[in-house]
Scaffold this active site. Structure first.
Site: not given
Ligand code: AMP
Length: 540
Positions: A185, A330, A443, A438
């Protein structure tokens, strides 16, 4: 009493074996890094994946060794997906957009033995090569005629290795819980953390995601994953497409609007998958050149929130349905998909758009709940919002060789996202917990504000961040990248937003910029923006 059924292990090689027997002539199309488009079948790919498995043995790679890739979405990368994992080694896909120090860190952390690299990334590899401690071989994903002549690295040629290897290879029966692939990640702080997928988690994820109620990848699908194979296995699409025999169109390094349009039109693609920024470029290209995406039926958008304006544009200009999806590294990565169903079909167009903007319902296999700061479970009423927790057979239980277990609570994984869930099961991301603004004890959702601002016709991209404020603790600041030739003013943007969001949500300031910073996975780099604009409202 146990059931009396076979416990055949779920192996990644089983997907390819199934393809070879059941849809050998199914097609894989791949844009080459050296130019042109290559086409072959699942049968050809299977033969080459077996040669690759033998080539790995010839290089001294044994089961559970980590084999890395620095590569685009191409047919050779596809072969590595099956040849490496199928033979019992672990495929470590590296995101080339990480900083070089991060790349060096993860190659050493994973103890990668062999690295397969596209020509494009050789300079990047050269810049970190001397810091790599375990690497024994570097293989360039090309043929002899394109092998670099000036590099000082000891480079092997992929096509030569395959030519020299036999195609006789029996895929071993592996423990389905054994590791199959590894992806790090790209968090904004600290070292990247590795997520280690198993054969079982990968097969179940691809199987569940293929379903019509999820991504809908079937034999008559022609799918273009613009999501990279170097990050979270391109949302499992290479596996799902192979399961069903759908035509898999791989875009190589061509992520620009023109290159994507060529493939979509040329191969009559009906399913697209990608992050919002990729679609911004494609939609702009279509608009500029008066083109329509006539073959496209569904567009899966995830990774960041898909603004309603984008959902609308795909529908109204291209008659394509946007399926919002949410997930994370994850989670292999898919957790929810917002596919069409009876309930959505019963709504009028306006209400459908509103619903499509939510991130969707969980794919069968994933359970979700939301909790407050004391850990109390919140109701699924579409109003209450809290930390989103998930569990399921393709959710990580820990990070690879990493002590930090703070994201796991009683068998659930804390996603770090804040969300609501409604009575129909639709989850809606309010924000990343660290991005919520905030203001005066209340929020504000930066995502909702961005979503509303994206509806302004002069705005190409935007970001909302919370910046310190002497009276309200934090207030929203809106950063806007205007469309080419447009010159919106702060007043115009704020007037446009008023009425669309609560009055006290209106940004205190609008800053116009040429571009916004993104993370290695295409998300807005809000931490950097918060640093840059920390003082912006302190004199108010
Ligand atoms: P990654 O592990 O790099 O794929 O990032 C995951 C994060 O991307 C998630 O925890 C979200 O915060 C964000 N994310 C993924 N898909 C979406 C979505 N459709 N809308 C908003 N945020 C998203």
């Amino acid at each position: 009493m146990h059931g009396l059924m076979m416990g055949c292990p779920l192996n990644i090689s089983g997907i390819l074996k199934h393809a070879e027997r059941n849809h050998p002539n199914g097609k894989i199309v791949s844009r080459e890094v050296t130019g042109g488009v290559f086409e072959y079948t699942y049968r050809d790919a299977s033969i080459r994946a077996r040669k690759l498995a033998n080539a790995l043995r010839n290089l001294g790679v044994v089961q559970q060794d980590r084999v890395a890739t620095l590569a685009w979405n191409t047919h050779r990368h596809f072969e590595l997906y099956f040849g490496v994992s199928g033979s019992g080694s672990i495929l470590h896909t590296i995101n080339p957009r990480l900083f070089p120090e991060q790349i060096s860190y993860i190659i050493n952390h994973a103890e990668d033995q062999v690295l397969f690299v596209d020509l494009t990334f050789i300079p990047l590899l050269e810049s970190v090569y001397s810091s790599l401690n375990y690497l024994k071989h570097v293989v360039v994903l090309t043929s002899e005629e394109h092998m670099p002549t000036t590099s000082e690295l000891p480079l092997l040629c992929y096509e030569t290795l395959l030519n020299e290897a036999s195609s006789n290879f029996e895929w071993p029966d592996l423990d389905e819980n054994s590791a199959a692939s590894l992806c790090y990640t790209s968090g904004t702080t600290g070292h990247p953390k590795g997520v280690l997928y198993s054969h079982r988690s990968t097969v179940l994820h691809a199987w569940a995601c293929s379903s019509r109620d999820a991504l809908g990848i079937a034999n008559d699908t022609t799918v273009l994953p613009v999501v990279p194979m170097f990050h979270v296995n391109a949302w499992g699409v290479p596996y799902s497409a192979t399961m069903s025999g759908g035509t898999l169109v791989l875009p190589g390094a061509g992520m620009d609007g023109n290159s994507l349009y060529e493939l979509i039109d040329g191969y009559q693609v009906n399913l697209l998958l990608g992050v919002p920024t990729v679609w911004l470029a494609l939609l702009q290209h279509c608009q500029k050149n008066e083109l329509t995406l006539s073959s496209v039926e569904n567009v899966v958008i995830g990774g960041s929130a898909a603004p309603i304006s984008m959902i609308q544009e795909f529908k109204e200009k291209h008659n394509a349905f946007v399926m919002h999806a949410w997930g994370m590294t994850e989670l292999s990565p898919v957790g929810t998909v917002n596919s069409m169903n009876r309930y959505m079909a019963s709504l009028d167009q306006h209400a459908q758009y509103q619903l499509q903007a939510k991130q969707g319902r969980s794919v069968f296999g994933i359970e979700m709940k939301i909790i407050d700061s004391e850990g109390n479970v919140l109701s699924h009423d579409g109003q209450a919002f809290g930390r989103l927790l998930v569990r399921g057979p393709w959710v990580a239980t820990s990070y690879y060789k990493h002590e930090d277990r703070s994201a796991w609570i009683d068998g659930w994984f804390d996603t770090g996202d804040v969300a609501t869930i409604d009575e129909h099961g639709y989850m809606s991301i309010v924000d990343r917990a660290k991005d919520v603004i905030k203001s005066g004890g209340e929020w504000i959702s930066s995502i909702d504000l961005e979503n509303a601002a994206m509806g302004h016709p002069a705005i190409l991209e935007c970001a909302v961040i919370g910046v310190p404020h002497p009276k309200w603790d934090e207030r929203p600041l809106l950063l806007v990248v205007p469309k080419e030739g447009a010159n919106p003013t702060q007043d115009e943007v704020l007037n446009f937003l008023s009425g669309k969001v609560a009055k006290w949500w209106l940004p205190d300031s609008v800053v116009f910029v040429d571009q916004l910073p993104h993370t290695a996975t295409g998300k807005l780099l809000k931490m950097k923006l918060r640093e840059t604009y920390r003082q912006a409202l302190m004199s108010d």
